[in-house]
Each structure stands twice: as C-alpha cells, then as structure tokens.
Motif scaffolding. Structure first.
Motif, short mmCIF file in Angstrom:
data_model
loop_
_atom_site.label_atom_id
_atom_site.label_comp_id
_atom_site.label_asym_id
_atom_site.label_seq_id
_atom_site.Cartn_x
_atom_site.Cartn_y
_atom_site.Cartn_z
N ASP A 1 -5.86 4.58 1.93
CA ASP A 1 -4.89 4.00 2.88
C ASP A 1 -3.48 3.94 2.32
N TYR A 2 -3.28 4.49 1.14
CA TYR A 2 -1.94 4.44 0.54
C TYR A 2 -0.99 5.40 1.24
N GLU A 3 0.25 4.95 1.37
CA GLU A 3 1.32 5.79 1.91
C GLU A 3 2.07 6.37 0.70
N LEU B 1 -4.84 15.28 -3.96
CA LEU B 1 -5.52 13.99 -3.97
C LEU B 1 -6.42 13.79 -2.77
N GLY B 2 -6.02 14.33 -1.64
CA GLY B 2 -6.84 14.24 -0.43
C GLY B 2 -7.27 12.83 -0.12
N ASP C 1 0.81 -1.22 0.00
CA ASP C 1 0.00 0.00 0.00
C ASP C 1 0.84 1.27 0.00
N ARG C 2 1.96 1.23 -0.72
CA ARG C 2 2.82 2.41 -0.86
C ARG C 2 2.83 2.83 -2.31
#
Length: 145
Positions: free
Chosen positions: A55-57, A49-50, A21-22
């Motif tokens: 949940d992406y880093e 992007l807000g 999730d990066r």
C-alpha cells in the motif's frame, strides 16, 4: 535501484519512509535532475518491486536545490560554487567550495586582516577546512546575477 542509478550517472541522496505510507526517494546528478528520469526510475522500481510495495505510495524526486547537503557526492558536485556553512555554534561562513576529501571540505572565504605597513585592514582569501560530521549544515547558495 543501484543499477539504474549508476547506469544513468545518478546517485542516491536519501530514502524517507513517511508516516503516511509514502516512500520518498531523493536522487541527484552532477548536471541536475530531469523529471523524465524521476518518472523512469519510479517505473523501474515499481516493476522491480511489484507487490512488495503493498500500500506504499512511491515518490521519486530530486534533492532540493538550496537544501542542506546530505551525501558527500553533493559536496563534490558543487566544488567551485558558493556555499553557506552553518557551524555547530550557530556561526555562518560563506565561501567558495574548494575541495572535498575524506569527509572533510575546504571553503575559501574573504576576511579582513591587518597587514603590516597598511593603515586599514585588507581583504584576503583564507581557506577554512571543516569536517562534514562537525557542522550543522552546508548548502549551495543560488546566485542571481
């Protein structure tokens, strides 16, 4: 993102979506990348992007020095520098990056050649042209002098 990159003379090298999730964004600049600019781009993207990031880093960094080139602009930024070309057959060529045009690049290498009238081979500069699409990798060679 393009508006920020162009406004600051940066260019995009790569976007990597990691399994963890990066999102890793690699940028570069003719004069090198400053950590402050990476932080500024990161803030810019987070604002734009807000909630879309979810949940992406988000990680913004520079293309690694000594890592293979990924985009044509990296080749252009290193004209006049020593590079190493890894050919598809595994052979390596080291030389000075001389020119870049239409996904082709030329390096000047020093080779031993037999010259008529000379007993021993002479070292001469020879230009070799490659296609970016037909080599395994090209990277800048750091020189510690």
């Amino acid at each position: 993102m393009e508006e920020w990159l162009q406004g600051n003379d940066y260019f995009l090298v790569d976007i990597i979506f990691g399994a963890d999730d990066r999102i890793v964004i690699e940028i570069d600049h003719a004069d090198g990348v400053w950590i402050e600019d990476c932080a500024e781009l990161s803030r810019f993207l987070q604002e734009k992007l807000g909630d879309e990031l979810g949940d992406y880093e988000l990680e913004v960094g520079s293309a690694g020095l000594g890592q293979p080139f990924k985009v044509e602009q990296q080749y252009k930024n290193h004209i006049g520098d020593e590079v190493e070309v890894l050919q598809l057959d595994g052979q390596k060529q080291k030389g000075i990056l001389k020119a870049v045009e239409d996904r082709n690049f030329t390096i000047t290498v020093q080779e031993k050649q037999t010259v008529e009238g000379k007993k021993r081979p002479v070292i001469v500069d020879t230009d070799k042209t490659f296609s970016m699409d037909e080599v395994k990798s090209v990277k800048y060679l750091l020189a510690f002098k």
